[in-house]
Write a protein that holds these residues in place. Structure first.
Motif, PDB file in Angstrom:
ATOM      1  N   PRO A 106       0.716  -1.163   0.068  1.00 52.81           N
ATOM      2  CA  PRO A 106       0.052  -0.023  -0.072  1.00 52.81           C
ATOM      3  C   PRO A 106       0.958   1.345  -0.030  1.00 52.81           C
ATOM      4  O   PRO A 106       0.326   2.291  -0.720  1.00 52.81           O
ATOM      5  CB  PRO A 106      -0.845  -0.077   1.207  1.00 52.81           C
ATOM      6  N   LEU A 107       2.095   1.329   0.511  1.00 49.46           N
ATOM      7  CA  LEU A 107       2.737   2.331   0.955  1.00 49.46           C
ATOM      8  C   LEU A 107       3.453   2.932  -0.547  1.00 49.46           C
ATOM      9  O   LEU A 107       4.004   3.842  -0.758  1.00 49.46           O
ATOM     10  CB  LEU A 107       3.883   2.553   1.844  1.00 49.46           C
ATOM     11  N   ALA A 108       3.471   1.868  -1.371  1.00 50.33           N
ATOM     12  CA  ALA A 108       4.111   2.255  -2.823  1.00 50.33           C
ATOM     13  C   ALA A 108       3.420   3.104  -3.518  1.00 50.33           C
ATOM     14  O   ALA A 108       4.041   3.535  -4.450  1.00 50.33           O
ATOM     15  CB  ALA A 108       4.461   0.863  -3.528  1.00 50.33           C
ATOM     16  N   LEU A 109       2.141   3.480  -3.270  1.00 50.40           N
ATOM     17  CA  LEU A 109       1.275   4.490  -3.745  1.00 50.40           C
ATOM     18  C   LEU A 109       1.991   5.839  -3.293  1.00 50.40           C
ATOM     19  O   LEU A 109       1.453   6.991  -4.038  1.00 50.40           O
ATOM     20  CB  LEU A 109      -0.128   4.298  -3.447  1.00 50.40           C
ATOM     21  N   LYS A 118     -12.380   5.811   3.849  1.00 50.08           N
ATOM     22  CA  LYS A 118     -11.550   6.451   5.024  1.00 50.08           C
ATOM     23  C   LYS A 118     -10.690   7.597   4.884  1.00 50.08           C
ATOM     24  O   LYS A 118      -9.857   7.941   5.911  1.00 50.08           O
ATOM     25  CB  LYS A 118     -10.794   4.837   5.683  1.00 50.08           C
ATOM     26  N   VAL A 119     -10.597   7.977   3.642  1.00 49.20           N
ATOM     27  CA  VAL A 119      -9.679   9.084   3.268  1.00 49.20           C
ATOM     28  C   VAL A 119      -9.603  10.351   4.233  1.00 49.20           C
ATOM     29  O   VAL A 119      -8.798  10.717   4.858  1.00 49.20           O
ATOM     30  CB  VAL A 119      -9.707   9.423   1.877  1.00 49.20           C
ATOM     31  N   GLU A 120     -10.889  10.853   4.431  1.00 51.20           N
ATOM     32  CA  GLU A 120     -10.989  12.157   5.110  1.00 51.20           C
ATOM     33  C   GLU A 120     -10.863  11.803   6.510  1.00 51.20           C
ATOM     34  O   GLU A 120     -10.502  12.953   7.307  1.00 51.20           O
ATOM     35  CB  GLU A 120     -12.657  12.530   4.860  1.00 51.20           C
ATOM     36  N   GLU A 121     -11.381  10.692   7.006  1.00 51.06           N
ATOM     37  CA  GLU A 121     -11.207  10.721   8.644  1.00 51.06           C
ATOM     38  C   GLU A 121      -9.505  10.349   8.903  1.00 51.06           C
ATOM     39  O   GLU A 121      -9.045  10.847   9.829  1.00 51.06           O
ATOM     40  CB  GLU A 121     -11.783   9.255   8.932  1.00 51.06           C
ATOM     41  N   LEU A 122      -8.999   9.423   8.127  1.00 47.35           N
ATOM     42  CA  LEU A 122      -7.520   9.501   8.182  1.00 47.35           C
ATOM     43  C   LEU A 122      -6.626  10.738   8.080  1.00 47.35           C
ATOM     44  O   LEU A 122      -5.825  11.030   8.828  1.00 47.35           O
ATOM     45  CB  LEU A 122      -6.963   8.446   6.922  1.00 47.35           C
ATOM     46  N   ARG A 123      -7.119  11.727   7.139  1.00 47.29           N
ATOM     47  CA  ARG A 123      -6.460  13.079   6.881  1.00 47.29           C
ATOM     48  C   ARG A 123      -6.774  13.765   8.424  1.00 47.29           C
ATOM     49  O   ARG A 123      -5.882  14.441   8.852  1.00 47.29           O
ATOM     50  CB  ARG A 123      -7.035  13.655   5.537  1.00 47.29           C
ATOM     51  N   LYS A 124      -8.003  13.626   8.894  1.00 49.60           N
ATOM     52  CA  LYS A 124      -8.180  14.630   9.976  1.00 49.60           C
ATOM     53  C   LYS A 124      -7.518  13.914  11.017  1.00 49.60           C
ATOM     54  O   LYS A 124      -6.692  14.968  12.037  1.00 49.60           O
ATOM     55  CB  LYS A 124      -9.713  14.178  10.250  1.00 49.60           C
ATOM     56  N   LYS A 125      -7.398  12.815  11.459  1.00 48.79           N
ATOM     57  CA  LYS A 125      -6.221  12.245  12.428  1.00 48.79           C
ATOM     58  C   LYS A 125      -5.034  12.436  12.416  1.00 48.79           C
ATOM     59  O   LYS A 125      -4.432  12.801  13.071  1.00 48.79           O
ATOM     60  CB  LYS A 125      -6.665  10.692  12.344  1.00 48.79           C
ATOM     61  N   LEU A 126      -4.453  12.461  10.958  1.00 48.68           N
ATOM     62  CA  LEU A 126      -3.264  12.752  10.792  1.00 48.68           C
ATOM     63  C   LEU A 126      -2.971  14.175  11.062  1.00 48.68           C
ATOM     64  O   LEU A 126      -1.725  14.318  11.382  1.00 48.68           O
ATOM     65  CB  LEU A 126      -2.682  12.270   9.375  1.00 48.68           C
ATOM     66  N   THR A 127      -3.736  15.021  10.825  1.00 47.30           N
ATOM     67  CA  THR A 127      -3.691  16.407  11.204  1.00 47.30           C
ATOM     68  C   THR A 127      -3.540  16.920  12.618  1.00 47.30           C
ATOM     69  O   THR A 127      -2.995  17.908  13.006  1.00 47.30           O
ATOM     70  CB  THR A 127      -4.910  17.346  10.440  1.00 47.30           C
ATOM     71  N   THR A 173      11.506  13.751   8.396  1.00 47.13           N
ATOM     72  CA  THR A 173      11.146  12.310   7.975  1.00 47.13           C
ATOM     73  C   THR A 173       9.466  12.020   8.527  1.00 47.13           C
ATOM     74  O   THR A 173       8.794  11.802   7.554  1.00 47.13           O
ATOM     75  CB  THR A 173      11.819  11.317   8.417  1.00 47.13           C
ATOM     76  N   ALA A 174       9.339  12.239   9.564  1.00 46.63           N
ATOM     77  CA  ALA A 174       7.946  12.254  10.038  1.00 46.63           C
ATOM     78  C   ALA A 174       6.990  13.252   9.548  1.00 46.63           C
ATOM     79  O   ALA A 174       5.896  12.697   9.067  1.00 46.63           O
ATOM     80  CB  ALA A 174       8.010  12.606  11.720  1.00 46.63           C
ATOM     81  N   ARG A 175       7.391  14.548   9.176  1.00 47.90           N
ATOM     82  CA  ARG A 175       6.571  15.455   8.364  1.00 47.90           C
ATOM     83  C   ARG A 175       6.130  14.818   7.024  1.00 47.90           C
ATOM     84  O   ARG A 175       5.159  14.975   6.532  1.00 47.90           O
ATOM     85  CB  ARG A 175       7.240  16.742   8.419  1.00 47.90           C
ATOM     86  N   ASP A 176       7.446  14.319   6.441  1.00 44.76           N
ATOM     87  CA  ASP A 176       7.111  13.912   5.178  1.00 44.76           C
ATOM     88  C   ASP A 176       6.025  12.545   4.964  1.00 44.76           C
ATOM     89  O   ASP A 176       5.460  12.428   4.131  1.00 44.76           O
ATOM     90  CB  ASP A 176       8.524  13.621   4.358  1.00 44.76           C
ATOM     91  N   ILE A 177       6.317  11.720   6.071  1.00 46.56           N
ATOM     92  CA  ILE A 177       5.415  10.520   6.077  1.00 46.56           C
ATOM     93  C   ILE A 177       4.180  10.891   6.184  1.00 46.56           C
ATOM     94  O   ILE A 177       3.204  10.485   5.521  1.00 46.56           O
ATOM     95  CB  ILE A 177       5.902   9.667   7.131  1.00 46.56           C
ATOM     96  N   ILE A 178       3.686  11.823   7.107  1.00 48.81           N
ATOM     97  CA  ILE A 178       2.347  12.200   7.428  1.00 48.81           C
ATOM     98  C   ILE A 178       1.778  13.062   6.296  1.00 48.81           C
ATOM     99  O   ILE A 178       0.708  12.661   5.769  1.00 48.81           O
ATOM    100  CB  ILE A 178       2.442  12.992   8.605  1.00 48.81           C
ATOM    101  N   SER A 197       2.628  12.642   3.142  1.00 48.37           N
ATOM    102  CA  SER A 197       2.099  11.362   2.032  1.00 48.37           C
ATOM    103  C   SER A 197       1.191  10.556   2.507  1.00 48.37           C
ATOM    104  O   SER A 197       0.496   9.976   1.434  1.00 48.37           O
ATOM    105  CB  SER A 197       3.649  10.523   1.988  1.00 48.37           C
ATOM    106  N   LEU A 198       0.912  10.412   3.704  1.00 56.96           N
ATOM    107  CA  LEU A 198      -0.047   9.566   4.331  1.00 56.96           C
ATOM    108  C   LEU A 198      -1.334  10.084   3.714  1.00 56.96           C
ATOM    109  O   LEU A 198      -2.567   9.606   3.707  1.00 56.96           O
ATOM    110  CB  LEU A 198       0.041   8.918   5.662  1.00 56.96           C
ATOM    111  N   LYS A 199      -1.229  11.565   3.882  1.00 61.47           N
ATOM    112  CA  LYS A 199      -2.704  12.242   3.782  1.00 61.47           C
ATOM    113  C   LYS A 199      -3.096  12.195   2.362  1.00 61.47           C
ATOM    114  O   LYS A 199      -4.435  12.610   2.293  1.00 61.47           O
ATOM    115  CB  LYS A 199      -2.533  13.821   4.196  1.00 61.47           C
ATOM    116  N   GLN A 200      -2.293  12.155   1.712  1.00 62.68           N
ATOM    117  CA  GLN A 200      -2.719  12.238   0.157  1.00 62.68           C
ATOM    118  C   GLN A 200      -1.867  11.279  -0.679  1.00 62.68           C
ATOM    119  O   GLN A 200      -1.151  11.380  -1.753  1.00 62.68           O
ATOM    120  CB  GLN A 200      -2.322  13.551  -0.475  1.00 62.68           C
TER     121      GLN A 200
END
Length: 723
Positions: free
Chosen positions: A557-560, A590-599, A616-621, A623-626
């Motif tokens: 999944p993270l290869a996206l 789950k996209v919107e909920e995921l973005r909200k939690k990551l924010t 690195t943490a900032r870049d990971i978050i 990337s996970l948001k979008q």
């Protein structure tokens, strides 16, 4: 080789670049270890302090220059030592030298000379006499009496005049080799010189008429004029030279050596020596330096302009979900057609002849209508070459008569280069060259980056004077732009061409071909780590490339995202903190909920807990948001049209929506829907003074422009933003 001069290059580079030394040190160590610039910029931010690609390359360039500089300093010191001429004064001057040019000036006295006049005179033993003349301690009679003793027919010294002339040559050589004097004269020349041009030979086209009688200070002449003068000189139309007040420069030499006894009877010998040293030895060298430096600066400016334009062109947004009919217009040979799927796959090809001499518009109209309906075409894409305007008129009439489609015109620069290339022949071996060109025209709208990387950047029509600058330097600079663009966007490994894969960090052309072969034999990749199964794909290549390769797979999944495999565990832990799984990033529900939690994540707390760096943490978050987000999506889309615009329709005062096609030193060329682009001169970009067009516009930008003037006979349109 003995090392006489050493220095902390890292500290020195950091000081010159105004960066912290630990950042420079880490960057140099990473580069020296074989890491690529995109990899360092993206995945080693903690080490470099988040330096971007440009800053990393600046570090690389500066350190490489300093390495060459100090290596050369020691080479010169060794050369002086071998001649038993190395002393504290020379060593101190070498230590203080800041440029390679200064070091080369210091090397001149120790350089093994060719058979110059001074070298020949030295070989004849005239150095003592030259020293006497230089010191002006003896009168003319005394000098001539001493000169008599040097007469030797075997040494080709038959007369006093020949002896004195030889002594003068030695003085001239010594003056020319004086590093301190050269530095002083160089400063004077570089502050006061003018570039002068006159017509040398016939200029049939009048191309260089602005430079037939030209003079401008080197400190004011703009870069594009330097390149134009260079071209005029190369074409043998212009004679170009640098010019200063020679009398003042010669007096500077007299003052430098503090010649006090100018009324001495032997001063005429010094006059000859100084005159020869300046006019034949020093100034020609300084003139070359001036021309080289001006050319260097002009090339850098042209390269920067070209690179900025190319980057903007490559970063144009892809046209998603649109089937296109690409048209490569022509008269006699007909307009070649290529219908393409949303992903750029070829559906059908054809040709129409709506223009003279064949002139079959009815048949052509029927062909277009059938193709549009059969393949549900959304957009017609017309190349802007020969017959473009006539083809646009033809298509616009079809739309006016009920054909439900829009059209746009794209630059076909480089399409012919690609269509005849080995790559195009391999991709479409059965197709005609012109059909391949039509496919390229359509695809460059659907996915500009994927298609344009197949074409030599110099052929893409987004710069000026590209043929007037160092081709090696141009190729390197443009390659860096393409590399940065490709790695910034990321590459879909299951669909990318070999040309696109070659620009991915760490991947060679051989690696790219092996990936294609593996894909052909085994089907799509399902995980990034499957790359290890590709022949020649080792740990280092994987480390550099993996984060820039994308694939949409439930098994990875993270290869996206741009998240590097080395950070998969950190990403998984971040998701666990908010009660999500890696598979959830592909779940649209789950996209919107995921973005909200990551924010809502406390970055400082998560970094401390997971023992990863903030960048690195900032870049990971992010990337996970979008996941799967294309960074080009925020760029302006193409302008689609349904009706044609003719130059006869253009009147001063009218306002049009245009697209920036090319940017040069003096302005920008804007596509407003005509075959020919309008010129938005730099003076018309703002009510305030504009120093650089790039401050106002960029390639691909959509802007509203007002027509300032129209010259129908020459096909020229002047535009303005001052309305």
């Amino acid at each position: 080789m003995t090392e006489y001069i050493s220095v902390d290059l890292i500290e020195l580079a950091a000081k010159k670049l105004k960066l912290k030394s630990n950042k420079v040190k880490a960057t140099v160590e990473l580069l020296d270890s074989g890491n690529t610039v995109p990899f360092i910029a993206r995945y080693r931010k903690e080490m470099t302090g988040s330096l971007d690609e440009e800053e990393i390359r600046n570090v690389e360039e500066k350190v490489n220059y300093l390495r060459r500089l100090y290596e050369r300093k020691n080479e010169v010191a060794n050369a002086a030592d071998k001649q038993d001429k190395l002393n504290k004064e020379i060593l101190n001057k070498l230590k203080k030298a800041k440029t390679l040019q200064e070091v080369e000036d210091l090397y001149r006295p120790f350089k093994v000379k060719k058979q110059t006049k001074a070298a020949k005179a030295l070989a004849k033993g005239l150095k003592p006499l030259a020293k006497m003349i230089f010191e002006q301690q003896k009168n003319k009679t005394e000098i001539e009496n001493i000169a008599l003793k040097y007469i030797d027919p075997e040494k080709k010294l038959k007369t006093i005049e020949e002896v004195l002339s030889g002594a003068e040559d030695i003085i001239a050589g010594d003056i020319s080799d004086d590093a301190d004097l050269r530095k002083k004269l160089r400063e004077y020349v570089f502050q006061n010189a003018k570039i002068v041009a006159v017509q040398k030979n016939e200029d049939e086209t009048g191309k260089y008429q602005d430079y037939y009688d030209f003079k401008e200070s080197i400190n004011k002449i703009p870069p594009h004029r330097i390149l134009a003068l260079n071209r005029g000189e190369k074409d043998d139309v212009l004679r170009v030279k640098a010019e200063v007040d020679d009398e003042r420069a010669v007096n500077m030499i007299y003052n430098f050596y503090e010649f006090e006894n100018k009324k001495s009877s032997t001063f005429e010998n010094l006059i000859k020596a100084v005159d020869y040293a300046y006019k034949r030895l020093i100034f020609p060298a300084l003139e070359r330096e001036i021309r080289n430096e001006l050319t260097e600066k002009a090339e850098i400016k042209a390269l920067n302009n070209f690179s900025t334009n190319l980057k903007s062109l490559l970063m144009q947004p892809p046209l998603e979900g649109k089937k296109v009919l690409a048209v490569d217009p022509a008269f006699r040979t007909g307009c070649k057609l290529a219908a393409l799927t949303e992903k750029g796959s070829l559906l059908e090809t054809g040709a129409i002849y709506p223009h003279p001499p064949i002139n079959k518009p009815e048949t052509a109209a029927k062909t277009i209508e059938n193709l549009v309906k059969e393949h549900k075409i959304d957009l017609i894409v017309i190349g802007n070459g020969t017959a473009s305007r006539e083809t646009e008129t033809f298509i616009a009439e079809l739309i006016k008569n009920g054909l439900e489609v829009e059209y746009t015109i794209v630059s076909e620069a480089g399409a012919s280069v690609y269509s005849a290339s080995k790559m195009a022949r391999k991709e479409f071996p059965q197709l005609d060259v012109s059909i391949r060109g039509a496919i390229s025209i359509g695809r460059r709208l659907q996915d500009p980056l994927a298609e344009l990387v197949k074409i030599d950047p110099k052929s893409l029509g987004v710069g000026m004077y590209q043929h007037d600058i160092s081709q090696k330097r141009l190729e390197k600079a443009l390659n860096q732009v393409v590399v940065d663009a490709v790695n910034h966007v990321g590459v879909e490994i299951n669909t990318a061409s070999a040309a696109l894969l070659t620009y991915v960090a760490g991947i060679s052309s051989n690696n790219a071909q092996k990936i294609i072969e593996y894909r052909d034999q085994n089907g799509d990749f399902n995980k990034r780590e499957e790359l290890f199964e590709v022949y020649g794909f080792g740990p280092k290549t994987y480390e550099q490339a993996a984060g820039f390769l994308r694939l949409d797979s439930a098994l990875d999944p993270l290869a996206l995202t741009p998240i590097h495999p080395e950070s998969y565990q950190a990403a998984q832990n971040i998701l666990k903190e908010i009660n999500f799984k890696m598979a959830d990033i592909r779940d649209k529900n789950k996209v919107e909920e995921l973005r909200k939690k990551l924010t809502e994540i406390n970055l400082t707390k998560i970094v401390s807990k997971l023992e990863i760096g903030i960048p690195t943490a900032r870049d990971i978050i992010k990337s996970l948001k979008q996941p799967g987000r294309d960074p080009r999506a925020s760029m302006p889309a193409p302008i689609f049209r349904k009706d044609i615009l003719k130059i006869e329709d253009i009147k001063p005062g009218l306002i049009f929506k245009g697209k920036v096609r090319n940017i040069v030193d003096f302005g920008a060329f804007i596509d407003i829907g005509l075959k020919q682009d309008g010129l938005l001169h730099i003076s018309e970009m703002s009510q305030m003074y504009v120093n650089d067009p790039f401050e106002i516009v960029e390639i691909g930008q959509n802007i509203d422009v007002q027509v300032l003037a129209v010259d129908q006979s020459r096909g020229r349109i002047s535009l303005t933003l001052k309305f």
